[in-house]
Design an enzyme around this catalytic site. Structure first.
Site, PDB file in Angstrom:
ATOM      1  N   HIS A 128       8.048  -7.352   3.907  1.00 25.10           N
ATOM      2  CA  HIS A 128       8.476  -6.414   4.964  1.00 25.10           C
ATOM      3  C   HIS A 128       9.996  -6.467   5.150  1.00 25.10           C
ATOM      4  O   HIS A 128      10.665  -5.444   5.259  1.00 25.10           O
ATOM      5  CB  HIS A 128       7.818  -6.790   6.300  1.00 25.10           C
ATOM      6  CG  HIS A 128       6.361  -6.413   6.402  1.00 25.10           C
ATOM      7  ND1 HIS A 128       5.924  -5.107   6.302  1.00 25.10           N
ATOM      8  CD2 HIS A 128       5.250  -7.161   6.613  1.00 25.10           C
ATOM      9  CE1 HIS A 128       4.593  -5.074   6.454  1.00 25.10           C
ATOM     10  NE2 HIS A 128       4.159  -6.314   6.643  1.00 25.10           N
ATOM     11  N   GLU A 153       3.516  -1.842   4.422  1.00 25.26           N
ATOM     12  CA  GLU A 153       2.479  -2.790   4.005  1.00 25.26           C
ATOM     13  C   GLU A 153       2.377  -2.848   2.479  1.00 25.26           C
ATOM     14  O   GLU A 153       2.001  -3.876   1.925  1.00 25.26           O
ATOM     15  CB  GLU A 153       1.144  -2.397   4.653  1.00 25.26           C
ATOM     16  CG  GLU A 153       0.095  -3.488   4.667  1.00 25.26           C
ATOM     17  CD  GLU A 153       0.430  -4.702   5.542  1.00 25.26           C
ATOM     18  OE1 GLU A 153       1.418  -4.657   6.313  1.00 25.26           O
ATOM     19  OE2 GLU A 153      -0.285  -5.714   5.427  1.00 25.26           O
ATOM     20  N   HIS A 180       4.505 -12.598   2.493  1.00 27.07           N
ATOM     21  CA  HIS A 180       4.133 -11.300   3.070  1.00 27.07           C
ATOM     22  C   HIS A 180       5.270 -10.767   3.959  1.00 27.07           C
ATOM     23  O   HIS A 180       5.719  -9.625   3.806  1.00 27.07           O
ATOM     24  CB  HIS A 180       2.840 -11.462   3.885  1.00 27.07           C
ATOM     25  CG  HIS A 180       2.339 -10.194   4.504  1.00 27.07           C
ATOM     26  ND1 HIS A 180       1.345  -9.429   3.930  1.00 27.07           N
ATOM     27  CD2 HIS A 180       2.688  -9.542   5.635  1.00 27.07           C
ATOM     28  CE1 HIS A 180       1.117  -8.366   4.686  1.00 27.07           C
ATOM     29  NE2 HIS A 180       1.913  -8.421   5.738  1.00 27.07           N
ATOM     30  N   GLU A 181       5.740 -11.601   4.876  1.00 26.44           N
ATOM     31  CA  GLU A 181       6.790 -11.142   5.794  1.00 26.44           C
ATOM     32  C   GLU A 181       8.106 -10.895   5.055  1.00 26.44           C
ATOM     33  O   GLU A 181       8.871 -10.009   5.438  1.00 26.44           O
ATOM     34  CB  GLU A 181       6.980 -12.131   6.949  1.00 26.44           C
ATOM     35  CG  GLU A 181       5.740 -12.311   7.837  1.00 26.44           C
ATOM     36  CD  GLU A 181       5.127 -11.004   8.346  1.00 26.44           C
ATOM     37  OE1 GLU A 181       5.874 -10.021   8.521  1.00 26.44           O
ATOM     38  OE2 GLU A 181       3.890 -10.962   8.538  1.00 26.44           O
TER      39      GLU A 181
HETATM   40 ZN    ZN Z   1       2.136  -6.739   7.075  1.00 23.99          ZN
END
Ligand code: ZN
Length: 492
Positions: free
Chosen positions: A261, A287, A257-258
């Protein structure tokens, strides 16, 4: 052109200082000795004061007034649009209110953390009332006669409105609820993992996953922190992860997830470095990147096949018999109170609850003291069971205590954008699964970089998603994807 050049030079130095301030926060969460907390607070407040003064510098207003917009190219006009927007917003909030908000929300975080640990909403209430009163004041200053909630939302998702989101979320709800109910009532239920997974093995795999998803370690690093996050832009984008002995997926999927980003920030055209275009355009688009990396790619059948093999190499037999069972295990839908632990199907229902409640808080139709009751009633009607304690209810998230109203909606908007992008990606790269099955995401991440990430702030959030997808984004592709995926896993 002189005015534009002066404006950009001023802006560049402000951006550089903002990156430094961001790195202080990163350090606070990862490396800082415990005894330095108070001193760090003062250091960060000093940086914030310098940044604020630069942002409301009257010369910015003069430069903006004298720039000849017609003489600028597309990039120049986009830069100007961002600078003007930020200057207008900052100037609408009186200095006294900005300072008071900064002070109260920073105190509030500590009071909230203690109240949450003690399951004591009443202890948080007086501080919470101050936060809400200041946020409502800020919202009406920013709205300038318009809708106060929209004015707050605009900070995280420029040009989005509550009315637009309400329509999108209204269309999501019935199909999500229907899918969730079918899943929880299904005869076939995937198994969960049961065992202990040593930390060094988890961290080794999480680094491999970051690499597999294209994270550039020459311009970033991974450290451990209590909450996973990504920080910085351009050539210094750092992420954090965490480990839990019984739950290796927490580490693996928060890393992916990170990385989503961070890859967005690392993928922006270097020509935009330290300018307003040199960072992700909105929280929703940000997101969309973290979610498509984590879910549509990272939790796909093809990629989980690869991950299963790596986990067997590192941990030996961990009780999941084969790739098929493992695909169910990492996508298991389960009942729970906590948003951050929710599965792909129920996550958005947690957001819809918050979106509706926070609009009422800002409108003044839910008083802070009535929040627990309103939350608990809504939770029971949406999830079918009762909240047992405040830390599982309205005290679970840090967002409202630190004044982030209008933020939650961007999580679901990001999921919707991810759904649209994934549909377009599958059409553009028909052989996607062949790469993913070998742990090679380059076709997918390359497509995202070329079609979305590299543009940074050049277009508006909706525009950049629409041009990548070749259609105006809506909730349809996300719902189709979730129904197809979970019907197969749960044999519905
Ligand atoms: Zn996030």
């Amino acid at each position: 052109m002189k005015a534009f050049e002066d404006l950009m030079a001023h802006q560049r130095e402000t951006q550089a200082l903002a990156q430094v301030a961001g790195r202080l926060s990163w350090d606070q969460e990862t490396m800082m000795p415990r005894g330095a907390a108070n001193q760090r607070g003062e250091e960060m407040a000093a940086m914030e004061a310098v940044l604020h003064a630069r942002r409301v510098d009257p010369r910015v207003g003069d430069w903006l007034a004298s720039v000849d917009e017609a003489a600028l190219d597309e990039v120049g006009r986009a830069q100007l649009r961002h600078i003007r927007r930020s200057f207008d917003r900052t100037s609408k909030v009186p200095a006294r209110l900005a300072a008071e908000l900064a002070r109260v929300t920073s105190v509030s975080q500590g009071v909230w953390a203690e109240a949450r640990a003690n399951e004591d909403f009443e202890a948080f209430l007086p501080t919470f009332e101050q936060v809400i009163s200041l946020k409502r004041e800020e919202a009406s200053a920013l709205a300038d006669g318009g809708d106060p909630y929209d004015a707050l939302l605009d900070d995280y998702e420029p040009e989005a409105t509550a009315a637009m989101l309400d329509e999108m979320f209204g269309a999501l709800r019935p199909r999500l609820v229907d899918l969730r109910d079918k899943i929880l009532g299904a005869d076939h239920q995937p198994i969960s993992v049961d065992g202990t997974f040593p930390e060094d093995g988890q961290l080794r795999i999480s680094r491999e996953l970051a690499q597999a998803f294209g994270y550039d370690f020459a311009r970033g690093r991974i450290d451990k922190a209590v909450h996973p996050f990504s920080s910085g832009s351009g050539h210094d984008v750092r992420i954090t992860t965490r480990t839990a002995a019984q739950d290796p997926f927490n580490c693996f999927y928060s890393t992916i997830h990170e990385v989503g980003h961070a890859a967005y920030e690392q993928g922006i055209d270097p020509a935009y470095l330290l300018t307003p275009l040199g960072q992700g355009v909105s929280m929703g688009v940000h997101e969309s990147q973290s979610r498509i990396y984590e879910n549509q790619l990272g939790r796909s059948r093809a990629f989980t096949g690869f991950l299963y093999g790596r986990m067997r190499d590192v941990f030996g037999d961990f009780g999941v018999p084969d790739q098929d069972a493992f695909y169910g295990t990492v996508n298991r839908v389960h009942q729970g109170y906590i948003r951050t632990e929710a599965d792909e199907v129920q996550y958005n229902l947690h957001i819809l609850l918050r979106f509706d409640l926070e609009r009422e808080i800002i409108a003044g139709s839910i008083a802070p003291k009535d929040l627990p009751e309103a939350w608990n009633a809504r939770f029971e009607s949406d999830f079918g069971f009762k909240v047992d304690k405040p830390s599982n209810g309205c005290l679970q998230d840090v967002h409202w205590p630190v004044g982030l109203f209008g933020y939650f909606a961007t999580y679901t908007l990001g999921n919707v954008y991810a759904g649209c992008l994934y549909e377009a990606l599958r059409k553009a790269v028909p052989s996607l699964d062949e790469g993913l099955a070998k742990g090679d995401t380059s076709a997918a991440t390359g497509w995202l970089r070329d079609n979305l990430q590299r543009h940074g702030g050049l277009m508006t959030p909706r525009e950049v998603v629409a041009q990548a997808c070749g259609r105006d984004p809506d909730e349809g592709p996300l719902l189709d994807y979730l129904e197809a995926k979970f019907s197969e896993i749960y044999r519905l």
